[in-house]
Design a protein around this motif. Structure first.
Motif, PDB file in Angstrom:
ATOM      1  N   THR A 465       0.846  -1.192   0.000  1.00 53.77           N
ATOM      2  CA  THR A 465       0.000   0.000   0.000  1.00 53.77           C
ATOM      3  C   THR A 465       0.882   1.242   0.000  1.00 53.77           C
ATOM      4  N   GLY A 466       0.417   2.275  -0.661  1.00 51.42           N
ATOM      5  CA  GLY A 466       1.166   3.525  -0.743  1.00 51.42           C
ATOM      6  C   GLY A 466       0.599   4.397  -1.844  1.00 51.42           C
ATOM      7  N   LEU A 467       1.129   5.595  -1.966  1.00 49.66           N
ATOM      8  CA  LEU A 467       0.641   6.543  -2.960  1.00 49.66           C
ATOM      9  C   LEU A 467       0.907   6.050  -4.386  1.00 49.66           C
ATOM     10  N   SER A 468       0.168   6.614  -5.329  1.00 46.81           N
ATOM     11  CA  SER A 468       0.476   6.352  -6.737  1.00 46.81           C
ATOM     12  C   SER A 468       1.877   6.865  -7.024  1.00 46.81           C
ATOM     13  N   GLY A 469       2.694   6.028  -7.663  1.00 44.14           N
ATOM     14  CA  GLY A 469       4.069   6.415  -7.950  1.00 44.14           C
ATOM     15  C   GLY A 469       5.041   6.093  -6.840  1.00 44.14           C
ATOM     16  N   VAL A 563       4.715   1.084   1.446  1.00 42.08           N
ATOM     17  CA  VAL A 563       5.733   1.679   0.597  1.00 42.08           C
ATOM     18  C   VAL A 563       5.704   3.183   0.874  1.00 42.08           C
ATOM     19  N   ASP A 564       6.534   3.589   1.801  1.00 45.53           N
ATOM     20  CA  ASP A 564       6.483   4.943   2.353  1.00 45.53           C
ATOM     21  C   ASP A 564       7.327   5.892   1.491  1.00 45.53           C
ATOM     22  N   THR A 565       6.635   6.553   0.579  1.00 44.66           N
ATOM     23  CA  THR A 565       7.286   7.497  -0.320  1.00 44.66           C
ATOM     24  C   THR A 565       6.623   8.864  -0.174  1.00 44.66           C
ATOM     25  N   THR A 606       7.855  -1.701   6.507  1.00 40.48           N
ATOM     26  CA  THR A 606       7.886  -0.383   5.881  1.00 40.48           C
ATOM     27  C   THR A 606       9.084  -0.307   4.941  1.00 40.48           C
ATOM     28  N   LEU A 607       8.837   0.130   3.707  1.00 44.15           N
ATOM     29  CA  LEU A 607       9.896   0.292   2.711  1.00 44.15           C
ATOM     30  C   LEU A 607      10.018   1.767   2.354  1.00 44.15           C
ATOM     31  N   HIS A 608      11.238   2.294   2.410  1.00 43.19           N
ATOM     32  CA  HIS A 608      11.489   3.692   2.056  1.00 43.19           C
ATOM     33  C   HIS A 608      12.176   3.730   0.692  1.00 43.19           C
ATOM     34  N   ALA A 619      15.558  -7.665  -1.216  1.00 39.97           N
ATOM     35  CA  ALA A 619      16.325  -8.495  -0.280  1.00 39.97           C
ATOM     36  C   ALA A 619      15.753  -8.372   1.137  1.00 39.97           C
ATOM     37  N   LYS A 620      15.353  -7.173   1.506  1.00 40.00           N
ATOM     38  CA  LYS A 620      14.760  -6.970   2.825  1.00 40.00           C
ATOM     39  C   LYS A 620      13.462  -7.755   2.970  1.00 40.00           C
TER      40      LYS A 620
END
Length: 627
Positions: A465-469, A563-565, A606-608, A619-620
């Motif tokens: 889950t996360g913003l478009s893009g 997906v924290d962008t 959480t992925l940055h 890999a994470k």
């Protein structure tokens, strides 16, 4: 006999008489400013139910409030909150107790402001009667109609129509008759047994306790006279037995009792009963009220019963008469009053409380909402604050019920937001959907564990889950390749791809987004059941739907990956040019621009993407997964 003994005897006589009086619970309702709090204050004052020091304080507070010139502001007796006094409106539901020589009373003063309609419903839910106030200068207003409809839906049968502020229209008979006629015409669609109009001035006291000389043309009762004499006899005791179990009492050795309040009917020792939803039968062995052993009990009594044989019964089950049990279903058509600022949508899941039963429930259809001015049925795609609507719902298991019109305690329910535990709606069951009992889950010989063994690994869903893009689809695609090389069976459910087929009929409104995620959640569940690792790449902007999706799965089967962008980075990528269109206004309801994104509060991973490349992120993920 001494004077002291005479006084004691008179006091005992009075107390005995008061103890034997019946009690009327009533509600005052109507639009803001119609004088509800003033009326209750006047009743308490004229009935001499306040002490001299309270009167002195009331007079002092009235001068400080400065809303009634030199007159007493009776509303201050009821409006206890500072905010209420400062704003001159009632916010909370206030209960007051008083009595006359003929009856005891519990009155709920409820807010007239539209924002606090939910508080009005709370007071109405336990009322025997409603006093609906109308400002003689204003006539029938929108909130008057809304409160009247709610009273009707909640089963209130008797209405005292208090046409207030007659002093401000010179006690005009014509004004009074016009309002009475308008209200009776409006109420033709409602289920009231009686409407008793009374011209009053709550401030001046006309026709509240004493008959007024200013309305010599009126020959009906005073308001107190009506409240003392109205027949509120209920026939709940004559209906079939309904005893929802609140507590399975096993605290004592060799004692197994079941406690609750009887909603309808009577129960007696030796009576044959049926437990729902299980359908088990037994007979009543004993009836206990605190320390007393009873031979029978009836509606309204809180009791504990024991049975003649051991049955597995828990909170939420219902003890019914064996020869007239209630129905059981998991799909219903209900009337729903929405009481939350956040809209309700088809497909969104809530906690539902019906009596002592707590289940998960989902709105499956909004059939229509009701125009409170014309009673016209209007189409709706969502439920908004103060909407009265007809909806269908489904629950996650079968529950015992009666139609609300038959037994309020077995048909009245509330919806609770599972994220913050706030009550968002109140509803009344009309009937179960026929198809509810025609669909049964078929047991298959090949189950999820068998499929997992064949595949050689466990199955689960990684919910990106996360913003478009933000990089959801890119990461999911790269992770699938890495898992494929390890021999893991996978499938990616991508937001854009799914909208070309399964969800091509959905748009991007909040309601469509909710339904989009509901469908994907069910598909992902089927794939996990098939033994596959599912990777979903959807914005899924609402926490409520992500939580709903999580609850479809067993423990450790659902992994939420945020997906924290930051918005500015996601927008700078803009691979499809969507942000540009949204900024220009060509793409409405775009998440992050004019539609909200509710970031996870406690994601599993959480992925940055602004701080690591794709290989590092994959890999994470693989390091965190267990197969």
């Amino acid at each position: 006999m001494t004077a002291q003994s005479n006084s004691i005897e008179r006091i005992n006589t009075y107390l005995t008489k008061q103890a034997n009086l019946g009690t009327l619970r009533f509600i005052t309702c109507g639009s803001k400013g119609d004088g509800k709090s003033t009326l209750i204050g006047r009743i308490l004052y004229d009935a001499k139910m306040i002490f001299e020091d309270q009167v002195t304080t009331l007079k002092d507070d009235s001068k400080k409030a400065g809303t009634q010139d030199e007159d007493i502001n009776f509303a201050l007796l009821v409006d206890g909150l500072t905010a209420e006094r400062e704003q001159g409106i009632t916010i909370d539901t206030a209960y007051r107790y008083f009595s006359t020589d003929r009856r005891k009373f519990i009155v709920a003063d409820t807010p007239g402001h539209e924002q606090y309609t939910r508080n009005m419903m709370t007071g109405a839910s336990t009322a025997d009667l409603a006093v609906i106030l109308i400002d003689a200068r204003q006539g029938i207003l929108t909130q008057t109609r809304r409160h009247s409809i709610i009273c009707s839906k909640l089963g209130i049968k008797n209405i005292a129509l208090a046409i207030n502020k007659m002093d401000l229209v010179d006690y005009s008979k014509e004004t009074y008759l016009k309002i009475e006629s308008d209200y009776r015409k409006f109420a033709e669609e409602l289920n009231f047994d009686s409407i008793t109009p009374i011209p009053i001035s709550a401030l001046k006291g006309d026709n509240v306790v004493e008959r007024s000389k200013n309305t010599d043309w009126f020959h009906g009762p005073t308001l107190i006279g009506y409240l003392e004499s109205v027949d509120i006899t209920k026939s709940l005791a004559n209906k079939p037995l309904r005893l929802p179990v609140q507590w399975a009492n096993h605290q004592q050795l060799d004692f197994k009792g079941f406690s609750g309040t009887i909603e309808s009917g009577k129960v007696k020792i030796g009576q044959a009963i049926r437990i729902l939803p299980s359908g088990e039968t037994a007979s009543i062995k004993s009836i206990i009220l605190y320390k007393d052993q009873l031979s029978q009990a009836e509606a309204g009594q809180a009791i504990t019963v024991t049975l003649d044989r051991d049955i597995d019964i828990s909170r939420g089950d219902v003890i019914t008469a064996a020869d007239s049990p209630c129905e059981v279903s998991d799909q219903f058509e209900i009337e729903l009053a929405w009481m939350d600022q956040e809209p309700g949508y088809i497909g969104r899941s809530y906690l539902m409380k019906l009596g002592t039963t707590l289940v998960n429930a989902q709105i499956t259809d909004i059939k229509h909402k009701i125009n409170i001015n014309t009673f016209e049925n209007l189409s709706a795609s969502k439920l908004e604050l103060n909407d009265l609507s007809i909806v269908t719902i489904k629950t996650d298991r079968m529950i015992p019920y009666d139609a609300y019109s038959e037994c309020t305690g077995m048909g009245g329910l509330i919806f609770i937001n599972r994220m913050n535990n706030q009550t968002v709606a109140a509803g009344m069951i009309e009937f179960a959907l026929r198809r509810a009992s025609n669909v049964h889950k078929h047991k298959l010989d090949i189950d999820k564990e068998t499929r997992r063994k064949l595949n050689g690994h466990t199955s689960k869903v990684l919910w990106f889950t996360g913003l478009s893009g933000s990089g959801k689809s890119t990461i999911a695609n790269a992770l699938e390749q890495a898992l494929h090389e390890k021999g893991i069976r996978t499938y990616v459910l991508d937001g854009d791809n799914v909208r070309h087929g399964l969800n091509k009929d959905l748009g991007f409104t909040d309601a469509d987004r909710v339904e989009n995620i509901r469908r994907i959640s069910e598909v992902a569940k089927l794939m996990v059941d098939a033994g596959i690792v599912v990777l979903t790449a959807f914005i899924s902007p609402f926490r409520a739907e992500r939580q709903m999706a999580r609850e479809l799965f067993e423990q450790n089967e659902f992994i939420e990956v945020f997906v924290d962008t930051p918005l500015e980075i996601a927008e700078s990528r803009d691979p499809k040019g969507l942000y540009k269109k949204a900024r220009k206004g060509d793409l409405p309801n775009f998440t992050g621009i004019d539609s909200p994104y509710e970031a996870p509060k406690a994601p599993d991973i959480t992925l940055h993407t602004a701080q690591a490349d794709i290989d590092t992120l994959v890999a994470k993920l693989i390091h965190r997964l267990e197969f």
